[in-house]
Design an enzyme around this catalytic site. Sequence first.
Site, mmCIF file in Angstrom:
data_model
loop_
_atom_site.group_PDB
_atom_site.id
_atom_site.type_symbol
_atom_site.label_atom_id
_atom_site.label_comp_id
_atom_site.label_asym_id
_atom_site.label_seq_id
_atom_site.Cartn_x
_atom_site.Cartn_y
_atom_site.Cartn_z
ATOM 1 N N CYS A 21 0.808 -1.222 0.000
ATOM 2 C CA CYS A 21 0.000 0.000 0.000
ATOM 3 C C CYS A 21 0.842 1.273 0.000
ATOM 4 C CB CYS A 21 -0.925 0.021 1.215
ATOM 5 S SG CYS A 21 -1.728 -1.564 1.555
ATOM 6 N N CYS A 47 -5.258 -1.971 -1.494
ATOM 7 C CA CYS A 47 -6.193 -3.006 -1.946
ATOM 8 C C CYS A 47 -7.162 -2.459 -2.983
ATOM 9 C CB CYS A 47 -6.949 -3.583 -0.760
ATOM 10 S SG CYS A 47 -5.882 -4.404 0.439
ATOM 11 N N SER A 60 -13.358 -5.311 7.654
ATOM 12 C CA SER A 60 -12.612 -4.838 6.501
ATOM 13 C C SER A 60 -13.581 -4.324 5.454
ATOM 14 C CB SER A 60 -11.795 -5.986 5.912
ATOM 15 O OG SER A 60 -11.360 -5.678 4.611
ATOM 16 N N ASP A 77 -3.339 -3.952 7.553
ATOM 17 C CA ASP A 77 -4.499 -4.760 7.921
ATOM 18 C C ASP A 77 -4.439 -6.132 7.261
ATOM 19 O OD1 ASP A 77 -5.185 -2.398 9.077
ATOM 20 O OD2 ASP A 77 -7.118 -2.186 8.087
ATOM 21 N N GLU A 128 -10.564 -5.692 12.817
ATOM 22 C CA GLU A 128 -11.389 -6.093 11.685
ATOM 23 C C GLU A 128 -11.542 -7.611 11.699
ATOM 24 O OE1 GLU A 128 -9.691 -4.585 8.112
ATOM 25 O OE2 GLU A 128 -10.318 -2.532 8.516
ATOM 26 N N CYS A 146 -2.389 2.989 3.077
ATOM 27 C CA CYS A 146 -3.241 1.972 3.656
ATOM 28 C C CYS A 146 -4.330 2.610 4.515
ATOM 29 C CB CYS A 146 -2.411 0.985 4.467
ATOM 30 S SG CYS A 146 -1.511 1.762 5.808
#
Length: 555
Positions: free
Chosen positions: A50, A195, A471, A82, A445, A123
Amino acid sequence: MELKHRSHVLTEGPSRAPARAMLKAVGFTDEDLARPLVGVAHCWIEVMPCNYHHRRLAEKVKEGVRAAGGTPIEYNTISISDGVAMGTEGMKASLISREVVADSIELVARGHLFDALVTISGCDKTIPGSVMALARLDIPGLMLYGGSILPGEFQGRDVTIQDVFEAVGACAAGQMTESELRQLESAACPGAGACGGQFTANTMATAFEMMGISPMGSAMVPATDPRKEEVAFQCGQLVMELLRRDIRPHHILTRPAIENAIAAVAATGGSTNAVLHLLAVAHEAGVELSIDDFDTISARTPLLADLKPWGRYVAHDVYRAGGVGVVARRLLEAGLLSEEALTVTGRTIGEEARAAEETPGQTVIRPLSDPLSPNGGLVILKGNLAPEGSVLKIAGKRKQYHRGPARVFDCEEDAFAAVQRGDVKPEDVVVIRYEGPKGGPGMREMLAVTGAIQGAGLGPSVALLTDGRFSGATHGLMVGHVAPEAAVGGPIAALRDGDIIVIDIPQRRLDVEIPDEELKARLDRWTPPPPRYTTGVMAKYARLVSSASRGAVTG
């Protein structure tokens, strides 16, 4: 000194010779120190894709600052992945890192009297953390999102990290071989960038571009696209223009701008984490905002973007379709955009929306005449289990009601193990408690659990509720942020195996079917568990943090 509003105190006059000597030791010249000092903060780290390219972007931002007459000073902060920490004790550090990111960016800028600031985020928690710091400092500044990763390719289809998490459940259920899982994990993340779906990173990047604290057109340029470096250079130039015009975050981070951001989250089916983070930004900006505002705005906003985790497309497709500007134009056409809100470009969000260039024939962002749903992707549920509220993402869901027996777990690991063993059955409501801001601490998460449920084929028939969070890649009937949390004696602490839980989306209710007197009696007998951490940053956070319904802020 005209633009050195703050830094002249640091660098000018005979008494500041020691400071200048220190700065000259690392390469600054008298000419450099005569110019405005502009912080360039980023979160480069070697543990995730990220933020891995942030030093390169920082160099381009610095070139832009120099070209526009400023002296850039680069510094970095921390970040927690994460995706890497998910499903482990390490995940408790993630939300806590948001506060550390904000604190550290703020401290360096205050300590060295920067005149302006560019933050580079990547991120999930670095994005709101960066904007929280800008709100606190209120010096001319903007946030540049580092951009999304490109999709990977597996067995002829595009894949993201979401596919890997769900494949873990599929492998446990015998629907995928370990060899296939290994092939997928090697293909899913092809390089730098956050992501790829409308998970938390891209959700927050979308929100902050719509809010105006990031330049329109900057967020959806992918991390590895050559144009990203051009955007970074332009951000360096732009921050100097903000300094010249004295446009500061309090001019940008207004109630109308935050409402625009919430509408963008709703229209794109964004992450439930946006509720936490936008509440936190509003708190830092001194803007009144409540958890109920998210339901009100989402209810009037159509769902327009067909994005993963529940849809077909990823952030790169949004970029090719025309970017966040197309979403802004849709909201403007629908009368749902506060168009006079100012952005860091110096133009209003309405002007930016009208200037958006949509790619002909794109199918990523639907027209107003053909929305995916007439209502946005977020709902707030209240009831005897969540008096302060809870959050559910309904994007892509048809199921509006669930009633089933509770399967109660006091930590995420126990719930994950039960799913992997096949102990969770259709119609069950998996309850994971003591994972809230104080109880976790850090409000983990639950993608490992929710991904396993989906991968095992239980997604349509099993619900989950938690005082933790999810998430942005989570999908299914998953209710998070249940408040008050179990660790402070919230009703979720009183649940027992077999209690009947009702999730009623049309009525916005989350309830357990036991009499009020019984619920009260159970809570009267409840005693808080000992804190999981008694020293260090985790213990400090648990002592300071507020309810999730207020954004889990610490100040």
